[in-house]
Design a protein around this motif. Structure first.
Motif, mmCIF file in Angstrom:
data_model
loop_
_atom_site.group_PDB
_atom_site.id
_atom_site.type_symbol
_atom_site.label_atom_id
_atom_site.label_comp_id
_atom_site.label_asym_id
_atom_site.label_seq_id
_atom_site.Cartn_x
_atom_site.Cartn_y
_atom_site.Cartn_z
ATOM 1 N N PRO A 195 0.809 -1.217 0.000
ATOM 2 C CA PRO A 195 0.000 0.000 0.000
ATOM 3 C C PRO A 195 0.842 1.267 0.000
ATOM 4 O O PRO A 195 1.925 1.317 0.570
ATOM 5 C CB PRO A 195 -0.789 -0.121 1.316
ATOM 6 C CG PRO A 195 0.094 -0.942 2.207
ATOM 7 C CD PRO A 195 0.818 -1.896 1.297
ATOM 8 N N ALA A 224 -6.398 2.204 1.637
ATOM 9 C CA ALA A 224 -6.648 1.588 0.338
ATOM 10 C C ALA A 224 -5.501 1.885 -0.610
ATOM 11 O O ALA A 224 -5.104 3.023 -0.787
ATOM 12 C CB ALA A 224 -7.960 2.106 -0.244
ATOM 13 N N ASN A 235 -8.435 -5.227 -0.849
ATOM 14 C CA ASN A 235 -9.087 -4.016 -1.332
ATOM 15 C C ASN A 235 -10.367 -4.385 -2.083
ATOM 16 O O ASN A 235 -10.362 -5.275 -2.940
ATOM 17 C CB ASN A 235 -8.162 -3.226 -2.249
ATOM 18 C CG ASN A 235 -7.102 -2.459 -1.478
ATOM 19 O OD1 ASN A 235 -7.350 -2.011 -0.373
ATOM 20 N ND2 ASN A 235 -5.924 -2.316 -2.068
ATOM 21 N N ASN A 291 -10.229 -0.723 3.913
ATOM 22 C CA ASN A 291 -9.749 -1.267 2.640
ATOM 23 C C ASN A 291 -10.864 -1.237 1.599
ATOM 24 O O ASN A 291 -11.062 -2.192 0.853
ATOM 25 C CB ASN A 291 -9.210 -2.685 2.834
ATOM 26 C CG ASN A 291 -7.953 -2.704 3.673
ATOM 27 O OD1 ASN A 291 -8.006 -2.979 4.870
ATOM 28 N ND2 ASN A 291 -6.827 -2.376 3.072
ATOM 29 N N ILE A 319 -12.726 1.150 -1.541
ATOM 30 C CA ILE A 319 -12.562 2.209 -2.523
ATOM 31 C C ILE A 319 -13.944 2.473 -3.110
ATOM 32 O O ILE A 319 -14.592 1.557 -3.628
ATOM 33 C CB ILE A 319 -11.583 1.791 -3.632
ATOM 34 C CG1 ILE A 319 -10.210 1.434 -3.032
ATOM 35 C CG2 ILE A 319 -11.441 2.891 -4.679
ATOM 36 C CD1 ILE A 319 -9.285 0.700 -3.992
ATOM 37 N N VAL A 367 -8.096 -6.933 -6.761
ATOM 38 C CA VAL A 367 -9.122 -6.118 -6.125
ATOM 39 C C VAL A 367 -10.487 -6.653 -6.533
ATOM 40 O O VAL A 367 -10.705 -6.987 -7.699
ATOM 41 C CB VAL A 367 -8.985 -4.632 -6.557
ATOM 42 C CG1 VAL A 367 -10.081 -3.776 -5.934
ATOM 43 C CG2 VAL A 367 -7.605 -4.095 -6.168
#
Length: 341
Positions: free
Chosen positions: A23, A39, A192, A216, A218, A157
């Protein structure tokens, strides 16, 4: 390929995945840094494989896995894999294992090309039309996917659902989102995950409900406003097929888009959440100069806000790449990723 070479290839993929998963290794002003300290940044991306024969086992149909190298060279750092999982479910909503193995291969090739893969569950039509059936299938999908990739491909992701909306209210989406996120977190506690706001022109980001302790996450939205401009000439629409040529780029156009982006930015700063502009684009019938102005504005404004973005899309319609000639459409690529001077 010998067994030894296969082992070397898989070792490289795992090393690349681990490196991509670290990260916040990008500079502070890098695209996609986002508001959340947890994130990982995604940077510039492009949507791929939504309408492709690869899932049925065909090659170069039309996407070629070697195109991933071209995507990386062009300056992209991630790809959003548009996966229609519901199409590949058998009785009991069990995902076809052959298709899942093809998905594994795609993810490994993405990682091998030093790109971050986003796995986007893209069954928008059913989920906007039949909320109850969507809920059953979506939860079944994420039980299987989360279990399959638990402890595997750390850079991968998850994106829970593309463009929730239609007959689905914010309350219904928040409930379904919470159920799917709980399923994912049971086996992937730190992965994520991309979560969407309800897909309406009002951009109702303030109605999104997220677990406060899960950092985590988005938050994503898509932007095609005004639709009359971005979809002008689209042959699949009885309305938009008759519109055009329309131009974009007036002071009023810029002010409207800026106000929409400011609304998202204000929420993200208040909530300390990373933002992802997961789709934006202009259909090819729009005047070329206005199209370039629109695309450049969206990409640069997203980057100034610290958001990741992904162009819609690599091939098919809205295409940034000419699959027949195997080359980028220079005006589109130049608009979204300007040449380094």
């Amino acid at each position: 390929m010998t067994a030894f070479r296969l082992l070397l290839q898989r070792a490289f993929v795992m090393l690349a995945a681990a490196a991509l998963a670290l990260p916040l290794i990008a500079p502070a002003n890098a695209a996609g840094q986002g508001a959340s300290p947890d994130a990982a940044p995604l940077g510039r991306g492009i949507n791929i494989l939504g309408y492709d024969g690869i899932w049925e086992g065909y090659r170069n149909a039309p996407f070629r896995l070697e195109n991933l190298a071209a995507i990386r060279r062009a300056g992209f750092s991630h790809v959003r894999i548009n996966f229609f999982g519901f199409r590949h479910m058998e009785s009991g909503n069990i995902l076809d294992d052959a298709v899942l193995r093809r998905l594994d291969a795609v993810i490994e090739q993405v990682l091998a090309n030093r790109l971050v893969p986003i796995l986007d569950e893209h069954d928008t039509d059913l989920c906007q039309r039949d909320v109850a059936e969507c809920g059953v299938k979506l939860k079944a999908f994420w039980r299987q996917i989360a279990s399959r990739y638990a402890g595997k491909y750390p850079a991968l992701v998850f994106e829970i659902l593309n463009e929730p909306g239609g007959n689905m209210t914010s309350a219904e989406w928040n409930a379904l989102l919470g159920d799917c996120l709980a399923i994912i977190r049971d086996t992937n506690p730190k992965r994520n995950v991309v979560v969407a706001i309800l897909n309406t022109e009002e951009l109702p980001i303030d109605q999104l409900v997220l677990p406060a302790g899960d950092r985590n996450l988005i938050v994503t939205f898509h932007y095609y406003l005004p639709l009359q401009f971005t979809h002008q000439g689209a042959p699949w629409s009885p309305t938009f097929s008759k519109i055009g040529p329309l131009r974009w780029g007036s002071a009023e156009d810029l002010a409207t888009a800026s106000a929409d982006f400011d609304k998202i930015r204000s929420w993200s700063e208040k909530e300390q959440r990373a933002i992802y502009l997961g789709e934006f684009g202009v259909y090819e019938r729009a005047p070329a100069e206005s199209r370039a102005t629109y695309l450049s504005f969206m990409a640069r404004r997203a980057e100034r806000n610290g958001w990741a973005w992904a162009y819609w899309q690599f091939d098919h319609d809205f295409a940034a790449f000419d699959g027949v000639r195997q080359r980028w459409k220079a005006d589109i690529l130049r608009a979204i990723i300007p040449p380094v001077r």
